[in-house]
Design a protein around this motif. Structure first.
Motif, PDB file in Angstrom:
ATOM      1  N   MET A 187       0.849  -1.175   0.000  1.00 17.76           N
ATOM      2  CA  MET A 187       0.000   0.000   0.000  1.00 17.76           C
ATOM      3  C   MET A 187       0.898   1.242   0.000  1.00 17.76           C
ATOM      4  O   MET A 187       1.731   1.400   0.864  1.00 17.76           O
ATOM      5  CB  MET A 187      -0.904  -0.029   1.240  1.00 17.76           C
ATOM      6  N   ASP A 188       0.713   2.099  -1.007  1.00 12.17           N
ATOM      7  CA  ASP A 188       1.521   3.308  -1.138  1.00 12.17           C
ATOM      8  C   ASP A 188       0.836   4.545  -0.585  1.00 12.17           C
ATOM      9  O   ASP A 188       1.483   5.464  -0.111  1.00 12.17           O
ATOM     10  CB  ASP A 188       1.872   3.567  -2.609  1.00 12.17           C
ATOM     11  N   GLU A 189      -0.500   4.552  -0.690  1.00 11.32           N
ATOM     12  CA  GLU A 189      -1.285   5.692  -0.227  1.00 11.32           C
ATOM     13  C   GLU A 189      -2.543   5.211   0.490  1.00 11.32           C
ATOM     14  O   GLU A 189      -3.062   4.136   0.195  1.00 11.32           O
ATOM     15  CB  GLU A 189      -1.757   6.552  -1.409  1.00 11.32           C
ATOM     16  N   ILE A 190      -3.008   6.039   1.398  1.00 11.41           N
ATOM     17  CA  ILE A 190      -4.279   5.782   2.059  1.00 11.41           C
ATOM     18  C   ILE A 190      -5.114   7.039   1.885  1.00 11.41           C
ATOM     19  O   ILE A 190      -4.670   8.133   2.239  1.00 11.41           O
ATOM     20  CB  ILE A 190      -4.078   5.471   3.558  1.00 11.41           C
ATOM     21  N   LEU A 191      -6.294   6.884   1.330  1.00  9.41           N
ATOM     22  CA  LEU A 191      -7.200   8.017   1.138  1.00  9.41           C
ATOM     23  C   LEU A 191      -8.101   8.157   2.350  1.00  9.41           C
ATOM     24  O   LEU A 191      -8.739   7.199   2.778  1.00  9.41           O
ATOM     25  CB  LEU A 191      -8.079   7.794  -0.098  1.00  9.41           C
ATOM     26  N   ILE A 192      -8.124   9.347   2.916  1.00  9.62           N
ATOM     27  CA  ILE A 192      -9.030   9.663   4.016  1.00  9.62           C
ATOM     28  C   ILE A 192      -9.687  10.992   3.680  1.00  9.62           C
ATOM     29  O   ILE A 192      -9.014  12.024   3.627  1.00  9.62           O
ATOM     30  CB  ILE A 192      -8.278   9.763   5.367  1.00  9.62           C
ATOM     31  N   LYS A 241     -10.716  12.173   0.871  1.00 13.61           N
ATOM     32  CA  LYS A 241     -10.103  12.701  -0.352  1.00 13.61           C
ATOM     33  C   LYS A 241      -8.707  13.271  -0.138  1.00 13.61           C
ATOM     34  O   LYS A 241      -8.168  13.944  -1.003  1.00 13.61           O
ATOM     35  CB  LYS A 241     -11.013  13.731  -1.018  1.00 13.61           C
ATOM     36  N   LYS A 242      -8.116  13.020   1.017  1.00  6.59           N
ATOM     37  CA  LYS A 242      -6.739  13.452   1.284  1.00  6.59           C
ATOM     38  C   LYS A 242      -5.831  12.239   1.120  1.00  6.59           C
ATOM     39  O   LYS A 242      -6.133  11.166   1.643  1.00  6.59           O
ATOM     40  CB  LYS A 242      -6.622  14.023   2.692  1.00  6.59           C
ATOM     41  N   LYS A 243      -4.725  12.416   0.409  1.00  5.47           N
ATOM     42  CA  LYS A 243      -3.807  11.301   0.147  1.00  5.47           C
ATOM     43  C   LYS A 243      -2.691  11.287   1.188  1.00  5.47           C
ATOM     44  O   LYS A 243      -1.863  12.188   1.238  1.00  5.47           O
ATOM     45  CB  LYS A 243      -3.200  11.421  -1.248  1.00  5.47           C
ATOM     46  N   PHE A 244      -2.706  10.251   2.005  1.00  8.16           N
ATOM     47  CA  PHE A 244      -1.667  10.029   3.012  1.00  8.16           C
ATOM     48  C   PHE A 244      -0.670   9.048   2.420  1.00  8.16           C
ATOM     49  O   PHE A 244      -1.020   7.902   2.120  1.00  8.16           O
ATOM     50  CB  PHE A 244      -2.274   9.480   4.307  1.00  8.16           C
ATOM     51  N   VAL A 245       0.576   9.500   2.256  1.00  2.00           N
ATOM     52  CA  VAL A 245       1.620   8.656   1.670  1.00  2.00           C
ATOM     53  C   VAL A 245       2.235   7.795   2.769  1.00  2.00           C
ATOM     54  O   VAL A 245       2.718   8.310   3.787  1.00  2.00           O
ATOM     55  CB  VAL A 245       2.707   9.524   0.987  1.00  2.00           C
ATOM     56  N   VAL A 246       2.216   6.485   2.562  1.00  5.84           N
ATOM     57  CA  VAL A 246       2.714   5.543   3.557  1.00  5.84           C
ATOM     58  C   VAL A 246       4.243   5.528   3.554  1.00  5.84           C
ATOM     59  O   VAL A 246       4.864   5.333   2.519  1.00  5.84           O
ATOM     60  CB  VAL A 246       2.169   4.117   3.292  1.00  5.84           C
TER      61      VAL A 246
END
Length: 193
Positions: free
Chosen positions: A1-6, A8-13
Motif C-alpha cells: 500500500m503506497d497511499e491511504i485516502l481519508i 479525499k486526502k492522500k496520506f503517503v505511507v
C-alpha cells in the motif's frame, strides 16, 4: 500500500508501525506532516466511541485529525517518542514516569474508566503521560492500575516476562522479588495519590 485516502486526502505511507488482528497502523505523510494512520478491518465504530469516552475523561492521547467512515481509516497525531516498554528494556523507570502515570490514573479513576495498563501502551511526552491505544473499559475492582498492570512497570517477574514476550533481552537485569515490587508499588501509590 503506497497511499491511504481519508476524506479525499492522500496520506503517503512511509512504514508499517504495527499489525494487529483488527487493524494495521502506518506512519504516513500528508501535506509535509507525519501522521499515525490506522486502517480497521473490524471494530472501527467501537474505536470512535472509545475515543469520545477517553477524550471526555481527560486522558492524554493522540488527537484524531481525520477519519473516513467508508474506508474505516483514522489519522492521528504522530508521536515519535519511545513507548514506556522501550525505556524499561534499557533501564528501570525514573520517578517522573510514575508521577505522570498516577496523574493520568486520577483522571481515569474519576471518570471510572480502565485502560490497558501495560507499559507498551504509554509514552512520556515532556512531563505528561500519553495513552497510545484507543481502548477503554468500565473501571472495576479488578482492572484498575494496581491490579491491571502496574507490576509490569518494574523489573520483577511480571515486568521481565512482559519484556521477554515482546522480544527484549532481559538477561542484563536483576529480577526484583515480588516483595520488592509490591513495596515499590505501594510507595508509588502513597506518594502520588
Amino acid at each position: 500500500m503506497d497511499e491511504i485516502l481519508i476524506k479525499k486526502k492522500k496520506f503517503v505511507v512511509e512504514s508499517v508501525l504495527a499489525e494487529h488482528p483488527d487493524h494495521t497502523t502506518y506512519v504516513c505523510v500528508y501535506s509535509n506532516v507525519h501522521y499515525m494512520v490506522r486502517v480497521y478491518r473490524e471494530g472501527y465504530d467501537k474505536v470512535l466511541e472509545d475515543y469520545k469516552t477517553l477524550k471526555h475523561a481527560g486522558i492524554n492521547m493522540a488527537k484524531m485529525d481525520y477519519h473516513d467512515d467508508e474506508r474505516k481509516a483514522i489519522a492521528f497525531d504522530y508521536f515519535p517518542e519511545k513507548d514506556i516498554l522501550e525505556t524499561l528494556a534499557v533501564k528501570p523507570l525514573e520517578e517522573g514516569y510514575f508521577a505522570a502515570l498516577f496523574s493520568l490514573y486520577r483522571f481515569a479513576r474519576f471518570s471510572k474508566v480502565a485502560l490497558s495498563w501495560e507499559p507498551q501502551n504509554f509514552m512520556l511526552r515532556g512531563s505528561q503521560m500519553f495513552y497510545l491505544p484507543i481502548k477503554v473499559e468500565k473501571l472495576t475492582d479488578d482492572n484498575g492500575l494496581e491490579k491491571g498492570g502496574l507490576a509490569t512497570w518494574f523489573h520483577g517477574e511480571e515486568g521481565l516476562a512482559n519484556l521477554a514476550r515482546k522480544g527484549y533481552d532481559v538477561s542484563k537485569f536483576q529480577e526484583l522479588s515480588s516483595a520488592e515490587v509490591s513495596k515499590a508499588m505501594a510507595l508509588m501509590a502513597v506518594k502520588y495519590w
